[in-house]
Design a protein around this motif. Structure first.
Motif, PDB file in Angstrom:
ATOM      1  N   ILE A 120       0.790  -1.668   0.201  1.00 43.05           N
ATOM      2  CA  ILE A 120      -0.410   0.283   0.202  1.00 43.05           C
ATOM      3  C   ILE A 120       0.475   1.226   0.180  1.00 43.05           C
ATOM      4  CG2 ILE A 120      -1.776   1.397   0.778  1.00 43.05           C
ATOM      5  CD1 ILE A 120      -2.714  -1.609   2.496  1.00 43.05           C
ATOM      6  N   TYR A 121       2.224   1.094   0.685  1.00 41.00           N
ATOM      7  CA  TYR A 121       2.769   2.358   1.244  1.00 41.00           C
ATOM      8  C   TYR A 121       3.588   2.583  -0.182  1.00 41.00           C
ATOM      9  CZ  TYR A 121       7.014   5.442   2.221  1.00 41.00           C
ATOM     10  OH  TYR A 121       7.791   5.701   2.137  1.00 41.00           O
ATOM     11  N   ALA A 122       4.415   1.712  -0.840  1.00 42.96           N
ATOM     12  CA  ALA A 122       4.863   1.759  -2.548  1.00 42.96           C
ATOM     13  C   ALA A 122       3.423   1.875  -3.634  1.00 42.96           C
ATOM     14  CB  ALA A 122       5.319   0.194  -3.028  1.00 42.96           C
ATOM     15  N   SER A 123       2.475   1.641  -2.883  1.00 40.14           N
ATOM     16  CA  SER A 123       1.023   2.680  -4.192  1.00 40.14           C
ATOM     17  C   SER A 123       0.727   4.122  -4.643  1.00 40.14           C
ATOM     18  CB  SER A 123       0.155   2.051  -4.348  1.00 40.14           C
ATOM     19  OG  SER A 123      -0.409   2.345  -3.069  1.00 40.14           O
ATOM     20  N   THR A 124       1.827   4.620  -3.097  1.00 42.14           N
ATOM     21  CA  THR A 124       1.723   6.007  -3.278  1.00 42.14           C
ATOM     22  C   THR A 124       2.972   7.037  -3.724  1.00 42.14           C
ATOM     23  OG1 THR A 124       2.721   5.962  -0.753  1.00 42.14           O
ATOM     24  CG2 THR A 124       0.096   6.386  -1.436  1.00 42.14           C
ATOM     25  N   ILE A 125       3.530   5.336  -4.370  1.00 42.96           N
ATOM     26  CA  ILE A 125       5.843   6.386  -4.273  1.00 42.96           C
ATOM     27  C   ILE A 125       5.866   6.448  -5.262  1.00 42.96           C
ATOM     28  CG2 ILE A 125       7.776   5.824  -3.306  1.00 42.96           C
ATOM     29  CD1 ILE A 125       7.218   4.365  -1.286  1.00 42.96           C
ATOM     30  N   GLN A 126       6.521   7.278  -5.700  1.00 42.38           N
ATOM     31  CA  GLN A 126       7.012   8.169  -7.131  1.00 42.38           C
ATOM     32  C   GLN A 126       8.554   8.352  -7.509  1.00 42.38           C
ATOM     33  OE1 GLN A 126       4.859  10.877  -9.330  1.00 42.38           O
ATOM     34  NE2 GLN A 126       2.548  10.030  -9.966  1.00 42.38           N
ATOM     35  N   ASP A 127       9.256   7.962  -6.376  1.00 40.31           N
ATOM     36  CA  ASP A 127      10.711   8.017  -5.974  1.00 40.31           C
ATOM     37  C   ASP A 127      11.306   6.693  -6.395  1.00 40.31           C
ATOM     38  OD1 ASP A 127      12.693   9.581  -5.209  1.00 40.31           O
ATOM     39  OD2 ASP A 127      12.629   8.234  -3.977  1.00 40.31           O
ATOM     40  N   TYR A 128      12.592   7.220  -6.732  1.00 38.32           N
ATOM     41  CA  TYR A 128      12.841   5.246  -7.099  1.00 38.32           C
ATOM     42  C   TYR A 128      13.650   4.932  -5.683  1.00 38.32           C
ATOM     43  CZ  TYR A 128      16.836   2.097  -7.804  1.00 38.32           C
ATOM     44  OH  TYR A 128      17.631   1.278  -7.516  1.00 38.32           O
ATOM     45  N   SER A 129      14.089   5.115  -5.202  1.00 39.18           N
ATOM     46  CA  SER A 129      14.901   5.568  -3.479  1.00 39.18           C
ATOM     47  C   SER A 129      13.484   4.793  -2.477  1.00 39.18           C
ATOM     48  CB  SER A 129      15.511   6.140  -3.177  1.00 39.18           C
ATOM     49  OG  SER A 129      16.859   6.768  -4.148  1.00 39.18           O
ATOM     50  N   LEU A 130      13.085   5.760  -3.069  1.00 32.68           N
ATOM     51  CA  LEU A 130      11.518   4.950  -1.778  1.00 32.68           C
ATOM     52  C   LEU A 130      10.619   3.696  -2.527  1.00 32.68           C
ATOM     53  CD1 LEU A 130       9.830   8.423  -0.342  1.00 32.68           C
ATOM     54  CD2 LEU A 130      11.835   7.215   0.745  1.00 32.68           C
ATOM     55  N   PHE A 131      10.488   4.158  -3.270  1.00 36.86           N
ATOM     56  CA  PHE A 131       9.357   2.732  -3.800  1.00 36.86           C
ATOM     57  C   PHE A 131      10.683   1.435  -3.145  1.00 36.86           C
ATOM     58  CE2 PHE A 131       8.120  -0.053  -7.312  1.00 36.86           C
ATOM     59  CZ  PHE A 131       6.988   0.023  -6.949  1.00 36.86           C
ATOM     60  N   TYR A 132      11.879   1.659  -3.956  1.00 32.41           N
ATOM     61  CA  TYR A 132      13.007   0.258  -4.103  1.00 32.41           C
ATOM     62  C   TYR A 132      13.055  -0.133  -2.384  1.00 32.41           C
ATOM     63  CZ  TYR A 132      17.223  -1.992  -3.237  1.00 32.41           C
ATOM     64  OH  TYR A 132      18.548  -3.413  -3.089  1.00 32.41           O
ATOM     65  N   PHE A 133      12.622   0.528  -1.223  1.00 37.73           N
ATOM     66  CA  PHE A 133      13.348  -0.076   0.077  1.00 37.73           C
ATOM     67  C   PHE A 133      11.806  -0.398   0.664  1.00 37.73           C
ATOM     68  CE2 PHE A 133      16.857   2.876   0.571  1.00 37.73           C
ATOM     69  CZ  PHE A 133      17.884   1.623   1.057  1.00 37.73           C
ATOM     70  N   ALA A 134      10.450   0.453  -0.285  1.00 34.71           N
ATOM     71  CA  ALA A 134       9.004  -0.037   0.218  1.00 34.71           C
ATOM     72  C   ALA A 134       9.015  -1.393  -0.503  1.00 34.71           C
ATOM     73  CB  ALA A 134       7.598   0.300  -0.478  1.00 34.71           C
ATOM     74  N   MET A 135       9.472  -1.901  -1.279  1.00 30.02           N
ATOM     75  CA  MET A 135       9.256  -3.206  -2.444  1.00 30.02           C
ATOM     76  C   MET A 135      10.480  -4.540  -1.223  1.00 30.02           C
ATOM     77  SD  MET A 135       7.272  -2.988  -4.529  1.00 30.02           S
ATOM     78  CE  MET A 135       7.201  -4.966  -5.082  1.00 30.02           C
ATOM     79  N   LEU A 136      11.738  -3.646  -0.623  1.00 28.42           N
ATOM     80  CA  LEU A 136      12.539  -3.968  -0.363  1.00 28.42           C
ATOM     81  C   LEU A 136      11.820  -5.115   1.125  1.00 28.42           C
ATOM     82  CD1 LEU A 136      15.731  -5.329   0.006  1.00 28.42           C
ATOM     83  CD2 LEU A 136      16.023  -3.583   1.312  1.00 28.42           C
ATOM     84  N   PHE A 137      11.050  -4.495   1.443  1.00 27.48           N
ATOM     85  CA  PHE A 137      10.904  -4.501   3.232  1.00 27.48           C
ATOM     86  C   PHE A 137       9.021  -5.035   2.458  1.00 27.48           C
ATOM     87  CE2 PHE A 137      13.365  -1.416   4.601  1.00 27.48           C
ATOM     88  CZ  PHE A 137      13.306  -1.437   5.906  1.00 27.48           C
ATOM     89  N   HIS A 138       8.589  -5.212   1.618  1.00 31.11           N
ATOM     90  CA  HIS A 138       7.798  -6.230   1.676  1.00 31.11           C
ATOM     91  C   HIS A 138       8.023  -7.408   1.056  1.00 31.11           C
ATOM     92  CE1 HIS A 138       3.972  -8.211  -0.936  1.00 31.11           C
ATOM     93  NE2 HIS A 138       5.004  -8.312  -1.822  1.00 31.11           N
ATOM     94  N   SER A 139       9.322  -7.619   0.214  1.00 27.44           N
ATOM     95  CA  SER A 139       9.772  -8.977   0.268  1.00 27.44           C
ATOM     96  C   SER A 139      10.415  -9.396   1.357  1.00 27.44           C
ATOM     97  CB  SER A 139      11.531  -8.776  -1.136  1.00 27.44           C
ATOM     98  OG  SER A 139      10.962  -8.306  -2.023  1.00 27.44           O
ATOM     99  N   PHE A 140      11.227  -8.833   2.117  1.00 23.47           N
ATOM    100  CA  PHE A 140      11.331  -9.080   3.824  1.00 23.47           C
ATOM    101  C   PHE A 140      10.303 -10.196   4.220  1.00 23.47           C
ATOM    102  CE2 PHE A 140      14.891  -6.658   4.783  1.00 23.47           C
ATOM    103  CZ  PHE A 140      15.821  -6.709   3.557  1.00 23.47           C
TER     104      PHE A 140
END
Length: 413
Positions: free
Chosen positions: A84-104
């Motif tokens: 849900i958090y990733a869906s609100t992001i357009q910045d690459y760095s923030l998107f990367y960490f959102a998907m990283l923690f989702h993968s965790f």
């Protein structure tokens, strides 16, 4: 509702969560967020990074302290929040960490889902080997249904695909808490930390044939990551030349043929392993990857759509013949005392190290063949095909293994 039906629902949702975005997220990142090929590839590597250690850590938690079904539920709920958090992001760095923690949170659930299923079936007196595969196949059905939902709703380039996944994950997270208990076992609680993490299986690297096998399994895991990350963006790039074609209008429907093919090739594995052995079956997989990538290079959504369809069908052989067959090979070759750890090591090599290498390398290759924002997809796919051919040429000389066609499994040397 019977326990088999409940497990079918759990497995269906487990892979529905993944299928909602795995194939189409590259479209969204490249077409809407404007991420480069390397950035897209790096975000797909988050699954590989998570697979290196999170399944082991969550396995320790489930083995020692908390019921496996509760760990499964918690992981899915946490993963949904990061989507849900990733869906609100357009910045690459923030998107990367959102998907990283989702993968965790998500990657450990694949093993936890199996663990809960095995425990429940065993407690109810079912034969796991006989009764689990017909349940597990519904996971692939869930993956396909998720792709179709996202495609038919027109969300392949929308953050809504992340909401679909998050919604399913939240439902599954709550649903998991209602499953029969899969408590920690005293025998498992006495295992060492290294055993729980699968580190004791590294003794298999002392055997030359197993070391070679794991290395090539890792390299084939990289090939899988290539097709996950860039199959969607490849079809999307035809929208200017063939805007009204089926493949451009419904990329996920076309790509879902790959998963349908996967369910069919699973059924052929016993025959191929018995007739040809693991060495040739692995070579079939490598050649299938080369053919899949080559057909992508030659195909288009118009007069050569049939080449793309054939490529999707071949995916079933390319994936199953190294992933499923490889798992069966490891199951046979590993000592019973480290069998579970050996399966964990196989996952680390394929979905961990292999996925990480594949994500970064494929992103770099896509950027290398991109000039002024235009991708030379034919050169990109032919490069990937050459990679698979090189593996197929080297593998038979590096992997020494003798097959006895009279038995289902390969004979040990």
């Amino acid at each position: 509702m019977g326990i088999k039906a409940r497990l079918i629902i759990m497995n269906f949702l487990q892979f529905f969560v993944w299928g909602s975005w795995l194939i189409s997220l590259g479209n969204y990142m490249g077409g809407v967020l404007g991420f480069s090929g390397l950035q897209i590839g790096s975000i797909y590597t988050t699954m590989g990074v998570a697979s290196l250690f999170m399944p082991g850590l969550m396995g320790i938690v489930a083995d020692r302290w908390i019921n496996a079904e509760r760990v499964l539920g918690i992981c899915h709920i946490v993963g949904a929040l990061f989507l849900i958090y990733a869906s609100t992001i357009q910045d690459y760095s923030l998107f990367y960490f959102a998907m990283l923690f989702h993968s965790f949170a998500y990657m450990p659930t694949i093993a936890l889902n199996n663990s809960v299923s095995y425990t429940v079936l065993e407690k109810k007196g079912y034969n796991i080997v006989k009764d689990f595969p017909p349940i597990r196949v519904w996971g692939t059905v869930g993956f396909i249904c998720a792709m179709w939902v996202v495609d038919i709703c027109g969300w392949t380039q929308s953050p809504y695909q992340l909401y679909v996944s998050a919604g399913a994950a939240l439902f599954l997270g709550v649903y998991a808490f209602t499953m029969p208990a899969a408590p920690p076992l005293m025998v498992q609680a006495k295992k060492s930390w290294s055993s729980s993490l699968g580190l004791d299986a590294f003794v298999l690297f002392k055997q030359r044939k197993m070391a070679v096998f794991f290395i090539f399994a890792m390299l084939l895991g990289a090939a899988l990551q290539i097709t996950n990350a860039f199959g969607g963006p490849f079809l999307d790039d035809f929208k200017s030349a063939y805007p009204d074609s089926f493949a451009v209008q419904h990329p996920n429907l076309l790509l879902s043929i790959s998963q349908i093919s996967e369910t069919l090739f699973i059924l052929s594995i016993p025959f191929f392993l018995s007739r040809f052995g693991i060495k040739r079956v692995m070579m079939f997989s490598m050649l299938a990857w080369a053919l899949r990538f080559s057909l992508f290079g030659f195909g288009n959504p118009d007069d050569r759509l049939y080449l793309l369809i054939i490529s999707m069908v071949i995916y079933g052989m390319a994936f199953d013949f190294f992933n499923i067959s490889g798992s069966l090979f490891v199951e046979r070759e590993a000592d019973p005392t480290i069998r579970s750890s050996a399966q964990g090591l196989f996952m680390i090599m394929c979905n961990g190290v292999g996925a990480f290498i594949g994500g970064l390398a494929s992103g770099w290759i896509v950027d290398f063949f991109t000039v002024n924002g235009v991708k030379d997809w034919q050169s990109i796919w032919f490069t990937f095909a050459a990679y698979a051919i090189i593996l197929a040429v080297i593998f038979p000389f590096a992997f020494r293994y003798k097959h006895d066609p009279m038995i289902l499994n390969d004979s040990k040397e």
